[in-house]
Design a protein around this motif. Sequence first.
Motif, PDB file in Angstrom:
ATOM      1  N   LYS A  27       0.851  -1.202   0.000  1.00 38.27           N
ATOM      2  CA  LYS A  27       0.000   0.000   0.000  1.00 38.27           C
ATOM      3  C   LYS A  27       0.881   1.244   0.000  1.00 38.27           C
ATOM      4  CE  LYS A  27      -3.941   0.167   2.672  1.00 38.27           C
ATOM      5  NZ  LYS A  27      -4.727  -0.139   3.897  1.00 38.27           N
ATOM      6  N   LYS A  28       1.967   1.188   0.790  1.00 33.93           N
ATOM      7  CA  LYS A  28       2.880   2.333   0.842  1.00 33.93           C
ATOM      8  C   LYS A  28       3.559   2.557  -0.507  1.00 33.93           C
ATOM      9  CE  LYS A  28       3.833   2.070   5.745  1.00 33.93           C
ATOM     10  NZ  LYS A  28       4.745   1.528   6.734  1.00 33.93           N
ATOM     11  N   LEU A  29       3.734   1.471  -1.255  1.00 35.43           N
ATOM     12  CA  LEU A  29       4.399   1.589  -2.555  1.00 35.43           C
ATOM     13  C   LEU A  29       3.434   1.991  -3.666  1.00 35.43           C
ATOM     14  CD1 LEU A  29       6.818  -1.479  -2.427  1.00 35.43           C
ATOM     15  CD2 LEU A  29       7.389   0.940  -2.158  1.00 35.43           C
ATOM     16  N   SER A  65      10.834  -2.372  -7.874  1.00 34.19           N
ATOM     17  CA  SER A  65       9.775  -1.445  -8.286  1.00 34.19           C
ATOM     18  C   SER A  65       8.826  -2.046  -9.326  1.00 34.19           C
ATOM     19  CB  SER A  65      10.379  -0.145  -8.788  1.00 34.19           C
ATOM     20  OG  SER A  65      11.281  -0.433  -9.830  1.00 34.19           O
ATOM     21  N   GLU A  66       9.112  -3.263  -9.767  1.00 36.18           N
ATOM     22  CA  GLU A  66       8.239  -3.872 -10.779  1.00 36.18           C
ATOM     23  C   GLU A  66       7.457  -5.079 -10.299  1.00 36.18           C
ATOM     24  OE1 GLU A  66      10.942  -4.754 -13.883  1.00 36.18           O
ATOM     25  OE2 GLU A  66      11.143  -2.639 -14.454  1.00 36.18           O
ATOM     26  N   LYS A  67       8.043  -5.795  -9.340  1.00 34.97           N
ATOM     27  CA  LYS A  67       7.402  -7.060  -8.965  1.00 34.97           C
ATOM     28  C   LYS A  67       7.714  -7.469  -7.532  1.00 34.97           C
ATOM     29  CE  LYS A  67      11.210 -10.015 -10.529  1.00 34.97           C
ATOM     30  NZ  LYS A  67      12.185  -8.923 -10.709  1.00 34.97           N
ATOM     31  N   ILE A  68       6.995  -8.459  -7.086  1.00 37.88           N
ATOM     32  CA  ILE A  68       7.294  -9.077  -5.801  1.00 37.88           C
ATOM     33  C   ILE A  68       7.555 -10.562  -6.053  1.00 37.88           C
ATOM     34  CG2 ILE A  68       4.812  -9.376  -5.271  1.00 37.88           C
ATOM     35  CD1 ILE A  68       5.613  -9.076  -2.275  1.00 37.88           C
TER      36      ILE A  68
ATOM     37  N   SER B 361       0.405   5.894   0.756  1.00 37.33           N
ATOM     38  CA  SER B 361       1.440   5.619  -0.237  1.00 37.33           C
ATOM     39  C   SER B 361       2.530   6.691  -0.110  1.00 37.33           C
ATOM     40  CB  SER B 361       0.857   5.577  -1.644  1.00 37.33           C
ATOM     41  OG  SER B 361       0.464   6.852  -2.045  1.00 37.33           O
ATOM     42  N   LEU B 362       3.783   6.257  -0.244  1.00 35.76           N
ATOM     43  CA  LEU B 362       4.916   7.150  -0.013  1.00 35.76           C
ATOM     44  C   LEU B 362       5.111   8.124  -1.165  1.00 35.76           C
ATOM     45  CD1 LEU B 362       7.324   4.448   1.427  1.00 35.76           C
ATOM     46  CD2 LEU B 362       6.223   6.284   2.713  1.00 35.76           C
ATOM     47  N   ASP B 363       4.646   7.722  -2.341  1.00 33.22           N
ATOM     48  CA  ASP B 363       4.748   8.600  -3.508  1.00 33.22           C
ATOM     49  C   ASP B 363       3.761   8.115  -4.563  1.00 33.22           C
ATOM     50  OD1 ASP B 363       7.369  10.544  -4.427  1.00 33.22           O
ATOM     51  OD2 ASP B 363       5.906   9.977  -5.960  1.00 33.22           O
ATOM     52  N   ALA B 369       8.332   5.831  -4.706  1.00 29.44           N
ATOM     53  CA  ALA B 369       7.856   5.243  -3.450  1.00 29.44           C
ATOM     54  C   ALA B 369       8.812   4.146  -2.993  1.00 29.44           C
ATOM     55  CB  ALA B 369       6.453   4.689  -3.630  1.00 29.44           C
ATOM     56  N   PHE B 370       9.275   3.371  -3.965  1.00 24.08           N
ATOM     57  CA  PHE B 370      10.199   2.283  -3.680  1.00 24.08           C
ATOM     58  C   PHE B 370      11.507   2.832  -3.086  1.00 24.08           C
ATOM     59  CE2 PHE B 370      13.577  -0.615  -5.080  1.00 24.08           C
ATOM     60  CZ  PHE B 370      13.126  -1.792  -4.505  1.00 24.08           C
ATOM     61  N   LEU B 371      12.036   3.891  -3.712  1.00 24.09           N
ATOM     62  CA  LEU B 371      13.284   4.490  -3.210  1.00 24.09           C
ATOM     63  C   LEU B 371      13.089   5.063  -1.805  1.00 24.09           C
ATOM     64  CD1 LEU B 371      14.559   6.286  -6.432  1.00 24.09           C
ATOM     65  CD2 LEU B 371      15.516   4.238  -5.349  1.00 24.09           C
TER      66      LEU B 371
END
Lengths: 138, 458
Positions: A27-29, A65-68, B361-363, B369-371
């Motif tokens: 969710k954060k991502l 950033s693309e997958k888990i 969400s961070l971004d 967001a990942f960074l």
Amino acid sequence: MNFNYKIKGGDFSAAGRASSEIKKILKKLNVNPKVIKRIVVALYEAEVNVVAHADKGSINAEIDSEKIRITVVDEGPGIADIDLAMTEGFSTASSKVREMGFGAGMGLPNMKKNADILNIKSKVGQGTMVELITFFKS
Amino acid sequence: MRTKEFYHSLKVDKDLCYGCTHCLQSCPTKAIRIVKGKAIIMENRCIDCGECMRACPVHAIYVEQDDFSQIFEYKNRIAIVPAVFIGQFSLKKSYEEIISAIKETGFTDVYLAEDSVEIINDIMLNDYNTGREKPLISTFCPAIVRLIQIKFPALVENIIPVKSPADATAQYFINQTGKKDIEHKETGIFYVTPCPAKIADLKVQSSNKKTLITGVINMNTLYNKVYHILEVKNKSKNTKPQAMQTALSAKILQWSLTGGEAENMKGRCLAIDEVHNVIKFLEKVEDGEISNVKFLELRACDHGCAGGVLMTENRFITVERIKHRASKLPKSVNKNINTKEYQNLYKNITNINIEARPVDSLDDDMEQAFLKMKKIRHLMCYLPGIDCGACGVPDCQTLAKDVVAKKAHLSNCVFIQRGMEKNYKLSPEHSIKIIEKIWGEKRLEKNCNKKGAENETI
């Protein structure tokens, strides 16, 4: 990024902890909620499988950033016939486990349905390794 | 894109706030920071649940309300009062006595907010019958609706789109009397509520011209006036109470208590109260761990509105009184309303749009967001993890997030400061400056006026 969780066999109350944590991270991502839901469902099934069948296990989630890519490894009885285990309704769960509402034989089929890629390796008497890969953007 | 900001009814009295961590720690959405010794509420995260107000030891957090005297600007002054208000008074007081006392404060008509629950219940059941994905979630508690909008965006579509009972009751009243008086400012409708979230919700609706309610009155303001009339002014007088304008039923009286809606829905229904309980449960729903539940009644306050932030009487006593009164009433009462009126009302109160406004969400950009998450995890290696709040942020994780978002400095952490001092990267004077920036000037000096100190003046 790597995230690691431990699973204790038989501890049904803790099943779902890793999938819930992974959900919060995704969710954060800013991952699409529908994709998150698929990942969470697949991982929850994997968690329950370890709790229901194995002595212990561990989860490693590798997120970019693309997958888990989630790897669930257990020390358990292993799966004798993976193709058979993939059949809906097939279950080797004990009656005790079924009484708790688990063991309907939908675990592996559900994982296959919800993950983009599912790989299973298993050795009878030693354990099982399940790999679930899901891409954030289709 | 976020189209409009939330309106908030909770405010911080900067004179009373002395800068502590009670509200900081109690906020379920981590919406509070301390800057220069005062609490700041972050607009995009606050859901107006009022947990901060309950936690504040010096009553520095208050609910903004409209001035009571403004009701007298109108010829017809309608009060919409929630049923829990009745539960504020002893069972010895009749409905008529309480309603008459409300009128004596200045209102010309009094309706119970839950007067409209039958039609709301119909709308909820009709939505249930459409066969869409369950569980359906009630809109009754506006703090919970806001919670879902910001923290559980994927569940927004489970919410049943229907306006609040107070809004529906106002609509019903207007349909009976015509809109003309409202437009010509002859009639003013005032909603009395124990709830900061309901006040905030109405303010948003009125800025979008989506409500017919003219103003809001805090329930404790009206309580004080009514109590005075009942127990002091009229104690010796023999006034004849006037009749009620609402035909009462057990459903009307109990709707806002925990279980009030769930008992009137179909299938497997659950009623959950208290905001932290609700958050835990919604996590489970989102995790897919809850199956076969058809309807969720979720309330931010313990015991539903009986536990409302602006409630005067003890919640257990309120519930007991209301249940007692309800036991003597018919289960439900059907309104005398023709099909056309019903359809019109139905259309009006389902005209509501609830959108997700995620804040976690961070971004917006996944790569960014990942960074950011990577950086947060790295900072967490250094932060102590004791969540003391001395940095003015609720916990270490949130500080790390704020640092990455460039809203705070890592050196705000008192533990990091010690480490920096040890390595001669920070002078003791500088670390005192940092503390004063968060907790206010002279914060490290002796002050005997604070709560619990020798000359406590609170």
